[in-house]
Motif scaffolding. Structure first.
Motif, short mmCIF file in Angstrom:
data_model
loop_
_atom_site.label_atom_id
_atom_site.label_comp_id
_atom_site.label_asym_id
_atom_site.label_seq_id
_atom_site.Cartn_x
_atom_site.Cartn_y
_atom_site.Cartn_z
N ALA A 104 29.72 77.51 35.99
CA ALA A 104 28.40 76.87 35.86
C ALA A 104 27.28 77.88 36.09
CB ALA A 104 28.29 75.71 36.83
N ASP A 105 27.44 78.74 37.09
CA ASP A 105 26.41 79.74 37.38
C ASP A 105 26.31 80.77 36.26
OD1 ASP A 105 25.72 78.57 39.77
OD2 ASP A 105 27.02 79.85 40.99
N ALA A 106 27.45 81.12 35.67
CA ALA A 106 27.43 82.06 34.55
C ALA A 106 26.70 81.46 33.36
CB ALA A 106 28.86 82.45 34.17
N TYR A 107 26.91 80.17 33.15
CA TYR A 107 26.23 79.48 32.05
C TYR A 107 24.73 79.42 32.32
CZ TYR A 107 25.46 76.05 28.35
OH TYR A 107 25.02 75.39 27.22
N LYS A 108 24.39 79.15 33.57
CA LYS A 108 22.97 79.12 33.97
C LYS A 108 22.30 80.46 33.69
CE LYS A 108 20.09 78.78 38.13
NZ LYS A 108 20.10 78.51 39.60
N LYS A 109 22.97 81.54 34.06
CA LYS A 109 22.43 82.88 33.84
C LYS A 109 22.26 83.16 32.35
CE LYS A 109 23.25 87.71 35.10
NZ LYS A 109 24.17 88.65 35.82
N LYS A 110 23.23 82.74 31.59
CA LYS A 110 23.18 82.96 30.14
C LYS A 110 22.01 82.21 29.51
CE LYS A 110 25.93 82.23 25.94
NZ LYS A 110 27.23 81.72 25.42
N GLN A 111 21.81 80.97 29.94
CA GLN A 111 20.72 80.16 29.38
C GLN A 111 19.35 80.68 29.81
OE1 GLN A 111 21.59 78.15 26.94
NE2 GLN A 111 23.64 78.83 27.53
N GLN A 112 19.25 81.14 31.03
CA GLN A 112 17.98 81.70 31.49
C GLN A 112 17.63 82.97 30.70
OE1 GLN A 112 18.74 81.95 35.73
NE2 GLN A 112 17.63 80.05 36.12
N ALA A 113 18.65 83.73 30.34
CA ALA A 113 18.42 84.94 29.54
C ALA A 113 17.91 84.58 28.15
CB ALA A 113 19.72 85.75 29.44
N ARG A 114 18.26 83.39 27.68
CA ARG A 114 17.81 82.93 26.37
C ARG A 114 16.43 82.25 26.46
NH1 ARG A 114 21.64 78.92 23.87
NH2 ARG A 114 20.51 79.42 21.94
N GLY A 115 15.93 82.10 27.69
CA GLY A 115 14.62 81.49 27.85
C GLY A 115 14.64 80.00 28.09
N PHE A 116 15.79 79.45 28.51
CA PHE A 116 15.90 78.01 28.74
C PHE A 116 16.03 77.73 30.23
CE2 PHE A 116 17.85 78.57 24.46
CZ PHE A 116 16.80 78.01 23.76
N SER A 117 15.24 76.80 30.70
CA SER A 117 15.20 76.50 32.13
C SER A 117 16.40 75.68 32.58
CB SER A 117 13.92 75.73 32.46
OG SER A 117 13.88 74.50 31.76
N THR A 118 16.74 75.83 33.86
CA THR A 118 17.81 75.05 34.49
C THR A 118 17.20 74.11 35.51
OG1 THR A 118 19.52 76.74 34.19
CG2 THR A 118 19.83 75.18 36.00
N LYS A 119 17.58 72.85 35.45
CA LYS A 119 17.11 71.88 36.44
C LYS A 119 17.98 71.88 37.67
CE LYS A 119 14.53 68.65 33.54
NZ LYS A 119 13.30 68.81 34.32
N HIS A 120 19.29 71.92 37.47
CA HIS A 120 20.18 71.98 38.64
C HIS A 120 21.60 72.38 38.24
CE1 HIS A 120 20.98 67.55 37.57
NE2 HIS A 120 22.15 68.15 37.43
N VAL A 121 22.36 72.83 39.23
CA VAL A 121 23.81 72.95 39.14
C VAL A 121 24.35 72.16 40.32
CG1 VAL A 121 25.80 74.47 39.32
CG2 VAL A 121 23.80 75.20 38.00
N LYS A 122 25.08 71.08 40.04
CA LYS A 122 25.54 70.17 41.10
C LYS A 122 27.06 70.03 41.09
CE LYS A 122 21.59 66.99 41.53
NZ LYS A 122 21.18 65.57 41.38
N LYS A 123 27.61 69.88 42.29
CA LYS A 123 29.02 69.56 42.42
C LYS A 123 29.14 68.04 42.44
CE LYS A 123 33.11 70.35 45.32
NZ LYS A 123 33.62 70.98 46.58
N LEU A 124 29.93 67.48 41.52
CA LEU A 124 30.06 66.04 41.39
C LEU A 124 31.53 65.64 41.37
CD1 LEU A 124 27.36 65.46 38.62
CD2 LEU A 124 27.11 65.07 41.08
N LYS A 125 31.76 64.39 41.69
CA LYS A 125 33.13 63.86 41.72
C LYS A 125 33.38 63.03 40.47
CE LYS A 125 36.41 61.60 44.85
NZ LYS A 125 36.56 60.92 46.17
N ALA A 126 34.45 63.33 39.75
CA ALA A 126 34.81 62.60 38.54
C ALA A 126 35.52 61.31 38.90
CB ALA A 126 35.69 63.46 37.65
#
Length: 261
Positions: A104-126
């Motif tokens: 998830a953090d790697a994806y966040k970094k990749k999207q920020q490099a493309r200029g797209f903001s991140t609202k959150h990265v959360k741990k959730l229970k399925a």
């Protein structure tokens, strides 16, 4: 085909439960002929694809589908910094799910490099008790000019590209088709209900005791085109009873389900 007025989320949620079901039935009646036309010769089951996009777009009331006719959540991978592409995409908030925080953090970094903001990265229970990490942020999605173009693009997505979906049309069983679409990685789904929800909609469209079943649209597009004007006007009048009470235009910021492309 009777005139159809697509509702946005706010308008839809203002309806009573019974009127919401009437709207869904009218949505199916309006969109199914287009799916049948564009699925012809592809092997893809039009009723199943309609059910899949109804699930994705919440019967067209999501912001992406209401405003930009993107019923399946197709992302845009062109150069978003090029002004020439400005009319080809729109930015919407969406979710992606990952097994680990590192992913998830790697994806966040990749999207920020493309200029797209991140609202959150959360741990959730399925639903099954396992944990996953949800990324939520902004992504570019394809824009289409009308419902016909959006539906055509969704059919072509599975019939022409990418390669991993090309075999779907060779599966004769419609239930097998949606299983194959899900297994190929189309949607991230922590609920475990993606396929079963689509099958429920499909059954409601195709089975005679289904909520959205209509004997006038049971057969092929050529048969459908023979439906009398009086019958179609009857459907229109029934639909207009509640649509005329809603009024107002405009989309919202609701998301379709996200998928991996």
């Amino acid at each position: 085909m009777p005139e159809f007025k697509q509702l946005n989320r706010k308008q839809y949620e203002a309806l009573s439960k019974s009127k919401q079901e009437e709207f869904k039935k009218a949505y199916v009646a309006h969109h199914l002929p287009m799916f049948r036309e564009h699925c012809e010769g592809t092997g893809l089951n039009p009723e199943m694809l309609l059910a899949q996009t109804a699930k994705e777009s919440q019967y067209g009331v999501s912001g992406l589908s209401y405003t930009d006719f993107n019923y399946g959540g197709q992302k845009y991978y062109g150069d978003v910094s090029d002004p020439a592409n400005a009319n080809n995409f729109a930015k919407y908030n969406t979710n992606e799910e990952f097994n680990t925080k590192a992913e998830a953090d790697a994806y966040k970094k990749k999207q920020q490099a493309r200029g797209f903001s991140t609202k959150h990265v959360k741990k959730l229970k399925a639903k099954d008790g396992t944990y996953y990490y949800q990324w939520r942020g902004q992504q570019p999605f394809k824009k289409f000019t009308n419902a016909e173009d959006g539906i055509k693009a969704q059919v072509e997505f599975f019939s022409k590209s990418p390669k991993r979906y090309k075999g779907v049309g060779k599966i004769e069983d419609p239930y097998g088709q949606i299983e194959a679409i899900k297994n190929a990685g189309y949607a991230t789904d922590s609920t475990g209900k993606y396929v079963s929800d689509i099958i429920e909609i499909y059954d409601d469209i195709t089975q005679k005791d289904g909520k959205y079943y209509d004997s006038n649209i049971e057969f092929s597009l050529s048969t459908l085109n023979k439906v009398g004007v009086a019958e179609e006007e009857g459907i229109k009048k029934e639909y207009d009873k509640y649509v005329n009470e809603i009024g107002g235009e405009g989309g919202d910021d609701a998301n379709v389900l996200s998928y991996e492309d």
